[in-house]
Design a protein around this motif. Structure first.
Motif, PDB file in Angstrom:
ATOM      1  N   ALA A  82      11.831 -46.552  35.310  1.00  0.00           N
ATOM      2  CA  ALA A  82      11.693 -47.166  36.616  1.00  0.00           C
ATOM      3  C   ALA A  82      12.404 -48.354  36.558  1.00  0.00           C
ATOM      4  O   ALA A  82      12.713 -49.144  35.611  1.00  0.00           O
TER       5      ALA A  82
ATOM      6  N   THR B  92      13.311 -45.607  40.953  1.00  0.00           N
ATOM      7  CA  THR B  92      11.781 -45.336  40.697  1.00  0.00           C
ATOM      8  C   THR B  92      11.619 -43.961  41.373  1.00  0.00           C
ATOM      9  O   THR B  92      10.691 -43.241  41.042  1.00  0.00           O
ATOM     10  N   LEU B  93      11.971 -43.883  42.690  1.00  0.00           N
ATOM     11  CA  LEU B  93      11.645 -42.761  43.469  1.00  0.00           C
ATOM     12  C   LEU B  93      12.591 -41.517  43.127  1.00  0.00           C
ATOM     13  O   LEU B  93      12.520 -40.505  42.664  1.00  0.00           O
TER      14      LEU B  93
ATOM     15  N   THR C 191      13.134 -40.441  39.532  1.00  0.00           N
ATOM     16  CA  THR C 191      12.170 -39.323  39.323  1.00  0.00           C
ATOM     17  C   THR C 191      12.320 -38.043  39.999  1.00  0.00           C
ATOM     18  O   THR C 191      12.141 -36.997  39.422  1.00  0.00           O
ATOM     19  N   TRP C 192      12.698 -38.022  41.244  1.00  0.00           N
ATOM     20  CA  TRP C 192      12.760 -36.888  42.003  1.00  0.00           C
ATOM     21  C   TRP C 192      14.109 -35.861  41.342  1.00  0.00           C
ATOM     22  O   TRP C 192      13.922 -35.038  41.124  1.00  0.00           O
TER      23      TRP C 192
ATOM     24  N   ASN D 265       4.154 -38.424  36.279  1.00  0.00           N
ATOM     25  CA  ASN D 265       4.828 -39.395  37.182  1.00  0.00           C
ATOM     26  C   ASN D 265       4.108 -40.602  36.937  1.00  0.00           C
ATOM     27  O   ASN D 265       3.013 -41.037  37.089  1.00  0.00           O
TER      28      ASN D 265
ATOM     29  N   SER E 109       3.257 -43.949  37.367  1.00  0.00           N
ATOM     30  CA  SER E 109       3.262 -45.021  38.715  1.00  0.00           C
ATOM     31  C   SER E 109       2.608 -46.245  38.476  1.00  0.00           C
ATOM     32  O   SER E 109       2.386 -46.800  37.183  1.00  0.00           O
TER      33      SER E 109
ATOM     34  N   SER F 158       8.180 -48.786  46.214  1.00  0.00           N
ATOM     35  CA  SER F 158       8.672 -47.450  45.408  1.00  0.00           C
ATOM     36  C   SER F 158       7.712 -46.876  44.576  1.00  0.00           C
ATOM     37  O   SER F 158       7.777 -45.868  44.637  1.00  0.00           O
ATOM     38  N   LYS F 159       6.511 -47.508  44.100  1.00  0.00           N
ATOM     39  CA  LYS F 159       5.619 -46.915  43.471  1.00  0.00           C
ATOM     40  C   LYS F 159       4.545 -46.193  44.591  1.00  0.00           C
ATOM     41  O   LYS F 159       4.126 -45.037  44.138  1.00  0.00           O
TER      42      LYS F 159
ATOM     43  N   LEU G 208       6.539 -43.056  45.004  1.00  0.00           N
ATOM     44  CA  LEU G 208       6.488 -42.043  44.119  1.00  0.00           C
ATOM     45  C   LEU G 208       5.085 -41.398  44.018  1.00  0.00           C
ATOM     46  O   LEU G 208       5.266 -40.125  43.729  1.00  0.00           O
TER      47      LEU G 208
ATOM     48  N   THR H 198       4.538 -37.091  44.339  1.00  0.00           N
ATOM     49  CA  THR H 198       3.668 -36.500  43.372  1.00  0.00           C
ATOM     50  C   THR H 198       2.954 -35.644  44.136  1.00  0.00           C
ATOM     51  O   THR H 198       2.712 -34.500  44.040  1.00  0.00           O
TER      52      THR H 198
END
Length: 248
Positions: A96, A120-121, A124-125, A145, A147, A173-174, A177, A181
């Motif tokens: 992240a 971060t987003l 991960t995506w 994930n 977070s 951003s978290k 995320l 999820t």
């Protein structure tokens, strides 16, 4: 086959951890390795991943650097992983963007904020999309994930109300995320793929952080391990810290 041969077989469960060159990612790898999991470590610098993997039984490093913000880098990693390991049981999205703890929404540099979301987003995506076909080859696939309570409306310790809007891009951003999820878990609700988010708490990922109240990585990693090794009837689409549900 003899028991000696059984003992030398490779583990059947394979985990991939992003951002595993140091800190909590490396500690999660160590703890999974103790459980007999084959752990594949990634980092932007492959030398960092190799150095972290060296002392861990059953661990290997991705032979290339993995920049989760770069589509070509992630696609290359997925192709190499498929060719070498064939399937994936556990994906731990740990990498992240680092937080800017002084940033506030009204004064934020929006280019920097965009970068935080990009890593971060969207990082991960991107990893999830690239490795989901390999997870679908597993009988017990798990996505975790990593977070933060900073992305929570209700976490009184770390959430939105706690710091007067500081670390804005990190918090936003978290929160995004966490939303990712939830929607991913909903999409995969009728499949074996179990998806959850975990807040490890404030963790000492840099020297001296304990002096500011951060706990050692050894204490923060077990919550991630728990989510990565849930039974098939385990929770889906949740947000947890230390195995306990955390408010969104």
């Amino acid at each position: 086959m003899s028991s000696a041969d059984d003992a030398t077989e490779r583990p059947t469960t394979t985990a991939l951890i992003t951002g595993a060159g140091r800190g909590i990612g490396a500690e999660v790898a160590r703890q999974l390795g103790r459980l007999g999991t084959r752990v594949v470590l990634t980092a932007r610098d492959p030398a960092d991943a190799a150095a972290a993997a060296g002392p861990i039984d059953g661990a290997e490093a991705m032979p290339v650097g993995v920049d989760i913000a770069d589509q070509a880098s992630v696609e290359t990693a997925a192709q190499l992983f498929a060719a070498r390991w064939g399937h994936l049981d556990i994906l731990i999205n740990n990498a992240a963007a680092p937080p800017d703890r002084d940033e506030t929404p009204s004064q934020a540099n929006l280019a920097a904020a965009s970068d935080a979301l990009r890593v971060t987003l969207f990082g991960t995506w991107r990893m999830t999309q690239a490795f989901l076909p390999l997870l679908r080859r597993s009988s017990h696939p798990r996505i975790v994930n990593v977070s933060s309570g900073a992305g929570s409306h209700t976490d009184g310790q770390y959430g939105f109300p706690a710091f007067g809007g500081a670390a804005a891009s990190h918090a936003i951003s978290k929160a995004a995320l966490n939303a990712f999820t939830a929607v991913l878990a909903a999409e995969l609700s009728d499949t074996p793929v179990i998806v959850n988010a975990v807040c490890p708490g404030v963790t000492a990922t840099v020297p001296g952080a304990e002096a500011f109240g951060a706990r050692p990585v050894e204490e923060s990693a077990p919550g991630i391990i728990w989510a990565a090794t849930l039974p098939d009837h385990g929770p889906r689409g949740g947000f947890f810290r230390d195995t306990r549900p955390l408010g969104w």
